[in-house]
Design a protein around this motif. Structure first.
Motif, short mmCIF file in Angstrom:
data_model
loop_
_atom_site.label_atom_id
_atom_site.label_comp_id
_atom_site.label_asym_id
_atom_site.label_seq_id
_atom_site.Cartn_x
_atom_site.Cartn_y
_atom_site.Cartn_z
N MET A 1 -46.00 10.33 -4.72
CA MET A 1 -46.81 11.49 -5.87
C MET A 1 -46.89 12.50 -4.99
O MET A 1 -47.72 12.46 -3.70
N ARG A 40 -45.32 -2.33 -4.95
CA ARG A 40 -45.25 -2.39 -6.02
C ARG A 40 -46.18 -1.70 -6.78
O ARG A 40 -46.16 -1.02 -7.26
N ALA A 43 -45.91 2.30 -5.96
CA ALA A 43 -44.78 2.36 -6.90
C ALA A 43 -45.80 3.22 -7.92
O ALA A 43 -44.70 4.45 -9.00
N PHE A 44 -46.52 1.96 -8.43
CA PHE A 44 -46.74 2.54 -9.91
C PHE A 44 -47.82 3.63 -10.07
O PHE A 44 -47.45 4.10 -10.70
N ASP A 46 -47.06 6.09 -7.98
CA ASP A 46 -46.58 6.95 -8.38
C ASP A 46 -46.03 7.45 -9.26
O ASP A 46 -45.47 9.03 -9.26
N GLU A 47 -45.25 6.49 -10.38
CA GLU A 47 -45.19 6.64 -11.37
C GLU A 47 -45.53 7.19 -12.21
O GLU A 47 -46.07 7.89 -13.62
N VAL A 48 -46.95 7.15 -12.37
CA VAL A 48 -48.13 7.46 -12.93
C VAL A 48 -49.04 8.61 -12.61
O VAL A 48 -50.03 8.96 -13.43
N ARG A 68 -49.15 -0.50 -19.09
CA ARG A 68 -47.75 -0.78 -17.67
C ARG A 68 -48.41 -1.73 -16.90
O ARG A 68 -47.42 -2.01 -15.54
#
Length: 408
Positions: A1, A40, A43-44, A46-48, A68
């Motif tokens: 992010m 993992r 990555a989560f 960064d995703e949200v 999620r």
């Protein structure tokens, strides 16, 4: 992010992402499996991340993001149960750290859904209760709450006043709870209540009851006006003669010590969470100091700034060492509750120092939510308090090292 840091001629600075600060190589030797879980989780985050920042700003609770979280199988908090994916104590800690580095509200989702609710069911629930609810909670298909704290009983939760009386084939619950994460999210609540049933072997003791939130008499009201953990809803719950079947009680719960068992286990998680918050603050401050130009040179070239960064790194490294040792002790089966208390005591205090220094180092930009530090600073205030205040942890430690209780 990527987070903007306003300032300078261009008007913006860039935080290039996590720096993986590890001055003492505390995490250099972790296994490939544990590192995979860590990545993992990153990555989560960064995703949200952008959505969670917006949710914090507007005090909204994005349940789809929480779901999620569960879909990725990251909510198990290291609980050892045949129906759950087993994470090592170190992997569970790294999940907690990384989630809190990104967003404190998501750290509290983990603490509530996994650390408290899921652990309560896994430790004390009947086979039937576990068959029905364990996987849905682990996957966040059903929001779950842990209701212990009351409006008049926080640190002295052993004195709770919510009662459950027996009426034929039902239990009738009456009382109130406060600060209950997921308590008004349409799922289930694990309610700790004092048994009021003359002739029952557990009369006067504290037990836990599984209560579906759509039961008549259950009213969960979201607490408004929070200045911390704004991306998750906590509730004030009223139980107005809520009726539940006889088998709603978790058979493994018999005294208040069972609630303490759950709380002891989650104190390690708070220490890891504090480390995540502090890491975010330190790394933001470092990158800002390297880019922000004042008086013709980057802040990082000023002696006072370098000294502040050194103090922050000192605290951060100590926090990492505490957390790694906690994980090693738990892996070896030798972790004592007061050792978890000491880590929580130290790390939340240290995180407050790191956050305050980072906010000051960023100057006026430090109060902007888009730079993250102010949000972390506010969220640290909450984790500093929950799972036992600083004073309570000090008394637990004092009793352990002196052999004398100062609680009463």
């Amino acid at each position: 992010m990527t987070t903007p840091l306003p300032g300078g001629a261009s008007g913006r600075y860039d935080v290039l992402g996590p720096l993986d600060t590890d001055y003492y190589a505390v995490f250099a030797d972790i296994t490939a499996a544990d590192r995979d879980v860590w990545q993992r989780t990153r990555a989560f985050v960064d995703e949200v991340g952008d959505r969670m920042r917006d949710a914090w700003d507007t005090a909204e609770y994005p349940l789809d993001i929480a779901r999620r979280f569960g879909e990725l199988d990251l909510l198990n908090d290291g609980i050892d149960h045949p129906r759950l994916t087993r994470l090592s104590p170190l992997a569970a800690g790294l999940v907690n750290m990384e989630i809190s580095r990104g967003d404190g509200s998501l750290g509290t989702v983990l603490a509530v859904q996994g650390g408290l609710a899921l652990r309560t069911l896994a430790l004390f629930g009947s086979d039937e209760q576990q068959e029905r609810w364990l996987t849905p909670i682990a996957r966040f298909e059903v929001p779950a709450a842990f209701a212990l704290t009351e409006p008049d009983h926080g640190s002295d939760s052993v004195s709770l006043e919510t009662v459950a009386r027996r009426d034929g084939d039902e239990w009738v619950i009456r009382g109130a709870k406060k600060w209950i994460g997921n308590g008004a999210s349409g799922g289930i609540t694990f309610v700790w209540a004092r048994v009021d049933a003359e002739g029952d072997e557990h009369h006067g003791n504290v037990r836990c009851f599984l209560v579906e939130q759509d039961r008549p008499g259950y009213t969960g009201t979201v607490i408004a006006g929070k200045a911390s953990l704004r991306g998750i809803h906590q509730a004030h719950i009223a139980f107005d003669d809520v009726r539940v079947p006889a088998d709603a009680v978790l058979p493994g719960t018999r005294t208040f010590k069972d609630a303490s068992t759950v709380l002891y286990a989650t104190r390690s998680g708070v220490a890891w969470s504090a480390l995540g918050h502090a890491t975010a603050c330190y790394e933001t401050a470092l990158q800002y100091a390297q880019q922000r130009v004042q008086f013709g040179k980057p802040l990082a070239r000023f002696q006072m700034v370098q000294e502040r960064l050194a103090h922050m790194l000192e605290d951060l490294t100590a926090m990492q060492l505490y957390c790694r040792r906690l994980a090693d002790l738990e892996t070896a089966g030798g972790l004592r509750p007061t050792q978890a208390s000491l880590a929580k005591f130290h790390n939340t205090r240290a995180a407050r120092r790191v956050a305050a220094t980072a906010r000051d180092l960023l100057g006026g930009n430090g109060i902007l939510l888009e730079n993250g530090v102010m949000q972390h600073m506010a969220d640290i205030e909450a984790i500093h308090t929950y799972e036992g205040t600083e004073s309570v942890q000090a008394l637990l430690l004092g009793r352990d090292i002196t052999g004398v209780s100062a609680f009463a």
